[in-house]
Every structure is written in C-alpha cells, then in structure tokens.
Design a protein around this motif. Structure first.
Motif, short mmCIF file in Angstrom:
data_model
loop_
_atom_site.label_atom_id
_atom_site.label_comp_id
_atom_site.label_asym_id
_atom_site.label_seq_id
_atom_site.Cartn_x
_atom_site.Cartn_y
_atom_site.Cartn_z
N ARG A 1 0.82 -1.22 0.00
CA ARG A 1 0.00 0.00 0.00
C ARG A 1 0.85 1.26 0.00
O ARG A 1 0.34 2.37 0.15
N LYS A 2 2.16 1.08 -0.13
CA LYS A 2 3.11 2.20 -0.19
C LYS A 2 3.06 3.11 1.04
O LYS A 2 3.16 4.32 0.96
N LEU A 3 2.87 2.47 2.19
CA LEU A 3 2.92 3.19 3.46
C LEU A 3 4.37 3.14 3.94
O LEU A 3 5.08 2.17 3.70
N ARG A 4 4.81 4.18 4.62
CA ARG A 4 6.19 4.21 5.09
C ARG A 4 6.42 3.14 6.15
O ARG A 4 5.50 2.72 6.84
N SER A 5 7.65 2.70 6.25
CA SER A 5 7.99 1.70 7.26
C SER A 5 7.81 2.30 8.64
O SER A 5 8.23 3.43 8.89
N PRO A 6 7.19 1.55 9.55
CA PRO A 6 7.03 2.09 10.91
C PRO A 6 8.38 2.21 11.61
O PRO A 6 9.26 1.38 11.42
N GLY A 7 8.51 3.25 12.39
CA GLY A 7 9.72 3.44 13.18
C GLY A 7 9.72 2.55 14.41
O GLY A 7 8.79 1.78 14.65
N HIS A 8 10.78 2.67 15.19
CA HIS A 8 10.89 1.90 16.43
C HIS A 8 9.71 2.25 17.35
O HIS A 8 9.45 3.41 17.63
N GLY A 9 8.99 1.24 17.80
CA GLY A 9 7.87 1.46 18.72
C GLY A 9 6.59 1.90 18.02
O GLY A 9 5.65 2.34 18.68
N GLU A 10 6.54 1.79 16.69
CA GLU A 10 5.35 2.18 15.93
C GLU A 10 4.83 0.97 15.16
O GLU A 10 5.58 0.02 14.90
N ARG A 11 3.54 1.02 14.79
CA ARG A 11 2.98 0.00 13.91
C ARG A 11 1.75 0.55 13.20
O ARG A 11 1.08 1.46 13.70
N TRP A 12 1.48 -0.01 12.04
CA TRP A 12 0.28 0.34 11.28
C TRP A 12 -0.86 -0.54 11.73
O TRP A 12 -0.71 -1.74 11.94
N VAL A 13 -2.03 0.07 11.92
CA VAL A 13 -3.27 -0.67 12.19
C VAL A 13 -4.33 -0.17 11.23
O VAL A 13 -4.23 0.95 10.71
N GLU A 14 -5.32 -0.99 10.98
CA GLU A 14 -6.42 -0.58 10.11
C GLU A 14 -7.67 -0.38 10.95
O GLU A 14 -8.05 -1.25 11.73
N VAL A 15 -8.30 0.77 10.79
CA VAL A 15 -9.53 1.10 11.51
C VAL A 15 -10.54 1.63 10.51
O VAL A 15 -10.33 2.68 9.90
N ASP A 16 -11.61 0.89 10.30
CA ASP A 16 -12.69 1.31 9.40
C ASP A 16 -12.17 1.77 8.03
O ASP A 16 -12.57 2.81 7.51
N GLY A 17 -11.24 1.01 7.45
CA GLY A 17 -10.73 1.32 6.12
C GLY A 17 -9.66 2.39 6.08
O GLY A 17 -9.21 2.77 5.01
#
Length: 91
Positions: free
Chosen positions: A57-73
C-alpha cells in the motif's frame, strides 16, 4: 424488628442502585477521530497491518515502537506504547 429492616435496607440498597457498565450500542458510540496527535482507543489497536500489506500500500515503514493498524478502512500509524496517532492514510 424495625431496626432489622432498616439495617437490611443498607445492605440491599447498593445492589438496587448498581449500574450496568456495558458499552452502548454501536449506533450510540462516538465516532473515532483518526487524526494525527489524537489517541487511538485501545480496542482498535489490535488490527495490525502485516509488513507485506503496508509495503504493497506504499505506506512508510514504521519506526521503532510504531505500527500500522487498520480502523474502518483507514490505515493509522500509532505509537505502540501510548496509542498516539503518528499518521493516518485513507484507502
């Protein structure tokens, strides 16, 4: 006997006034604000986006202590420890 009834009422009264602490139905809940600087509620922090998915999805790599989550699209980058929203991207 009157004293016994009065003392019994002190023990039974709290049960009569106890409130049910269930969540309100979804139609009555406040909408979630997915904006940088806001807090993501804990119940939405578990919908983790896989490493493969955020790269596709071409989202940037999460930094230390970060993460991507999906909420309602919407894809939301959060700080894992605090739930603070770092970034939000629509589909």
């Amino acid at each position: 006997m009157i004293v016994a009834l009065i003392s019994a009422s002190f023990f039974l009264a709290p049960a009569a006034f106890a409130q049910d602490h269930k969540k309100p139905p979804a139609s009555q809940q406040q909408p979630i604000i997915l904006k940088k600087g806001k807090m993501l509620p804990p119940e939405h922090r578990g919908h983790r986006v896989s490493d493969q998915d955020f790269k596709q999805r071409k989202l940037r790599s999460p930094g230390h202590g970060e993460r991507w989550v999906e909420v309602d699209g919407t894809y939301v980058l959060i700080n894992v420890a605090t739930g603070l929203i770092v970034s939000a991207m629509g589909r």
